[in-house]
Design a protein around this motif. Sequence first.
Motif, PDB file in Angstrom:
ATOM      1  N   HIS A  34       0.852  -1.194   0.000  1.00 23.35           N
ATOM      2  CA  HIS A  34       0.000   0.000   0.000  1.00 23.35           C
ATOM      3  C   HIS A  34       0.883   1.237   0.000  1.00 23.35           C
ATOM      4  O   HIS A  34       2.063   1.171   0.373  1.00 23.35           O
ATOM      5  CB  HIS A  34      -0.955  -0.001   1.193  1.00 23.35           C
ATOM      6  N   PRO A  35       0.356   2.393  -0.399  1.00 26.23           N
ATOM      7  CA  PRO A  35       1.228   3.558  -0.581  1.00 26.23           C
ATOM      8  C   PRO A  35       1.790   4.166   0.704  1.00 26.23           C
ATOM      9  O   PRO A  35       2.961   4.487   0.764  1.00 26.23           O
ATOM     10  CB  PRO A  35       0.338   4.576  -1.305  1.00 26.23           C
ATOM     11  N   LYS A  36       0.961   4.339   1.731  1.00 31.40           N
ATOM     12  CA  LYS A  36       1.456   5.190   2.821  1.00 31.40           C
ATOM     13  C   LYS A  36       0.627   4.995   4.091  1.00 31.40           C
ATOM     14  O   LYS A  36      -0.611   5.035   4.031  1.00 31.40           O
ATOM     15  CB  LYS A  36       1.355   6.658   2.369  1.00 31.40           C
ATOM     16  N   PHE A  38      -1.186   5.899   7.499  1.00 31.20           N
ATOM     17  CA  PHE A  38      -2.018   7.027   7.962  1.00 31.20           C
ATOM     18  C   PHE A  38      -2.866   7.685   6.874  1.00 31.20           C
ATOM     19  O   PHE A  38      -3.506   8.692   7.140  1.00 31.20           O
ATOM     20  CB  PHE A  38      -1.161   8.136   8.635  1.00 31.20           C
ATOM     21  N   THR A  39      -2.855   7.139   5.660  1.00 32.21           N
ATOM     22  CA  THR A  39      -3.692   7.744   4.610  1.00 32.21           C
ATOM     23  C   THR A  39      -5.076   7.070   4.626  1.00 32.21           C
ATOM     24  O   THR A  39      -5.209   5.922   5.066  1.00 32.21           O
ATOM     25  CB  THR A  39      -3.035   7.600   3.223  1.00 32.21           C
ATOM     26  N   PRO A  40      -6.099   7.779   4.168  1.00 39.47           N
ATOM     27  CA  PRO A  40      -7.474   7.295   4.381  1.00 39.47           C
ATOM     28  C   PRO A  40      -7.804   5.947   3.727  1.00 39.47           C
ATOM     29  O   PRO A  40      -8.380   5.061   4.367  1.00 39.47           O
ATOM     30  CB  PRO A  40      -8.354   8.391   3.788  1.00 39.47           C
ATOM     31  N   VAL A  41      -7.450   5.799   2.440  1.00 40.47           N
ATOM     32  CA  VAL A  41      -7.818   4.542   1.759  1.00 40.47           C
ATOM     33  C   VAL A  41      -7.069   3.366   2.393  1.00 40.47           C
ATOM     34  O   VAL A  41      -7.651   2.300   2.676  1.00 40.47           O
ATOM     35  CB  VAL A  41      -7.526   4.628   0.242  1.00 40.47           C
ATOM     36  N   CYS A  42      -5.770   3.571   2.633  1.00 44.13           N
ATOM     37  CA  CYS A  42      -4.963   2.496   3.250  1.00 44.13           C
ATOM     38  C   CYS A  42      -5.537   2.115   4.614  1.00 44.13           C
ATOM     39  O   CYS A  42      -5.640   0.934   4.964  1.00 44.13           O
ATOM     40  CB  CYS A  42      -3.508   2.940   3.401  1.00 44.13           C
ATOM     41  N   THR A  43      -5.921   3.122   5.384  1.00 43.68           N
ATOM     42  CA  THR A  43      -6.481   2.848   6.716  1.00 43.68           C
ATOM     43  C   THR A  43      -7.747   1.996   6.591  1.00 43.68           C
ATOM     44  O   THR A  43      -7.919   1.001   7.294  1.00 43.68           O
ATOM     45  CB  THR A  43      -6.771   4.187   7.439  1.00 43.68           C
ATOM     46  N   VAL A 123       2.264   1.066  -5.224  1.00 48.29           N
ATOM     47  CA  VAL A 123       0.848   0.996  -5.614  1.00 48.29           C
ATOM     48  C   VAL A 123       0.201  -0.106  -4.772  1.00 48.29           C
ATOM     49  O   VAL A 123       0.873  -0.783  -3.989  1.00 48.29           O
ATOM     50  CB  VAL A 123       0.677   0.706  -7.128  1.00 48.29           C
ATOM     51  N   ARG A 124      -1.082  -0.295  -4.955  1.00 49.48           N
ATOM     52  CA  ARG A 124      -1.786  -1.325  -4.173  1.00 49.48           C
ATOM     53  C   ARG A 124      -1.634  -2.679  -4.865  1.00 49.48           C
ATOM     54  O   ARG A 124      -2.349  -2.983  -5.817  1.00 49.48           O
ATOM     55  CB  ARG A 124      -3.275  -0.959  -4.025  1.00 49.48           C
ATOM     56  N   GLY A 125      -0.659  -3.438  -4.401  1.00 53.48           N
ATOM     57  CA  GLY A 125      -0.376  -4.737  -5.003  1.00 53.48           C
ATOM     58  C   GLY A 125      -0.962  -5.873  -4.176  1.00 53.48           C
ATOM     59  O   GLY A 125      -1.054  -5.778  -2.947  1.00 53.48           O
ATOM     60  N   PRO A 142      -4.885   1.150  -8.395  1.00 47.92           N
ATOM     61  CA  PRO A 142      -4.378   2.510  -8.253  1.00 47.92           C
ATOM     62  C   PRO A 142      -4.450   2.999  -6.811  1.00 47.92           C
ATOM     63  O   PRO A 142      -5.197   2.457  -5.991  1.00 47.92           O
ATOM     64  CB  PRO A 142      -5.303   3.328  -9.165  1.00 47.92           C
ATOM     65  N   MET A 143      -3.696   4.055  -6.559  1.00 47.09           N
ATOM     66  CA  MET A 143      -3.576   4.552  -5.186  1.00 47.09           C
ATOM     67  C   MET A 143      -4.883   5.117  -4.637  1.00 47.09           C
ATOM     68  O   MET A 143      -5.112   5.097  -3.429  1.00 47.09           O
ATOM     69  CB  MET A 143      -2.490   5.622  -5.137  1.00 47.09           C
ATOM     70  N   ASN A 144      -5.729   5.639  -5.523  1.00 48.76           N
ATOM     71  CA  ASN A 144      -6.943   6.316  -5.032  1.00 48.76           C
ATOM     72  C   ASN A 144      -8.149   5.392  -4.886  1.00 48.76           C
ATOM     73  O   ASN A 144      -9.229   5.845  -4.534  1.00 48.76           O
ATOM     74  CB  ASN A 144      -7.295   7.511  -5.946  1.00 48.76           C
TER      75      ASN A 144
HETATM   76  C1  BEZ Z   1      -4.853   6.803   0.584  1.00 53.08           C
HETATM   77  O1  BEZ Z   1      -4.590   5.699   1.059  1.00 53.08           O
HETATM   78  O2  BEZ Z   1      -5.831   7.452   0.949  1.00 53.08           O
HETATM   79  C2  BEZ Z   1      -3.996   7.352  -0.516  1.00 53.08           C
HETATM   80  C3  BEZ Z   1      -2.645   7.045  -0.553  1.00 53.08           C
HETATM   81  C4  BEZ Z   1      -1.864   7.559  -1.574  1.00 53.08           C
HETATM   82  C5  BEZ Z   1      -2.430   8.343  -2.563  1.00 53.08           C
HETATM   83  C6  BEZ Z   1      -3.795   8.597  -2.544  1.00 53.08           C
HETATM   84  C7  BEZ Z   1      -4.598   8.096  -1.515  1.00 53.08           C
END
Ligand code: BEZ
Length: 222
Positions: A34-36, A38-43, A123-125, A142-144
């Motif tokens: 996952h990208p990062k 504390f980010t919303p989608v990943c959470t 990216v989301r693998g 994709p990340m979003n």
């Molecule tokens: C997210 O997880 O919310 C996110 C992470 C990277 C780019 C866009 C969204």
Amino acid sequence: MLGEQAPSFKAETTNGNLVFPEDYGNNWKILLSHPKDFTPVCTSEILELAKMQQEFDQLGVKLAIISTDELTSHYQWKQLLEDILVSQGEEEKISFPLIDDHNGRISNTYGMLHAWEDPTRDVRGVFIIDPENRIKSINFYPMNIGRNMEEIKRVVLALQVSEKEEVLLPANWTYGDDVLMKYVPYTQEELEKDPSLKEKYYKVGINLWYRKGDALTSMKGN
Ligand code: BEZ
């Protein structure tokens, strides 16, 4: 590539040191990038996986999560995720490891860094790996866009059923649906000896033989 051995790596994780996939032994494995933190989608994704932990356990699947964040970030995020789970009345903790790949070495090996998206962030693998540590399915999202964890579970179950029952799974298959045969399932002679074969199998077109879903012998974990 599908069918190849999953590349082995050593890493620090929120569950201690990990040698992947070896430490997961004779289980199915899913490695999700996952990208990062504390980010919303990943959470939202990690919370969903935590809630589905028992369902993956029942399928004999072990999970591992990777990103290019540092271990300290992973620990802090894990605490936040568990606080959210408690606030939602969930009993599950995050039992799967969050892998530190801050220099991107593992992500690079697995092709999770897609330069046009972001050269430093995964990216989301989704890598589904079988008990012999062969890669059976690869997907990138994709990340979003958050992944559909039910779909990931469906693919694991489909791989397990296909292997165990030596069948193919048609479009939109879910457990209990009719399955496709790899070969014509019986000869005329076999049918004469056992007329009930006609109730178990049916033909829709050339090379399109189905076996009825209620003839599945086994195995849904949940
Ligand atoms: C997210 O997880 O919310 C996110 C992470 C990277 C780019 C866009 C969204």
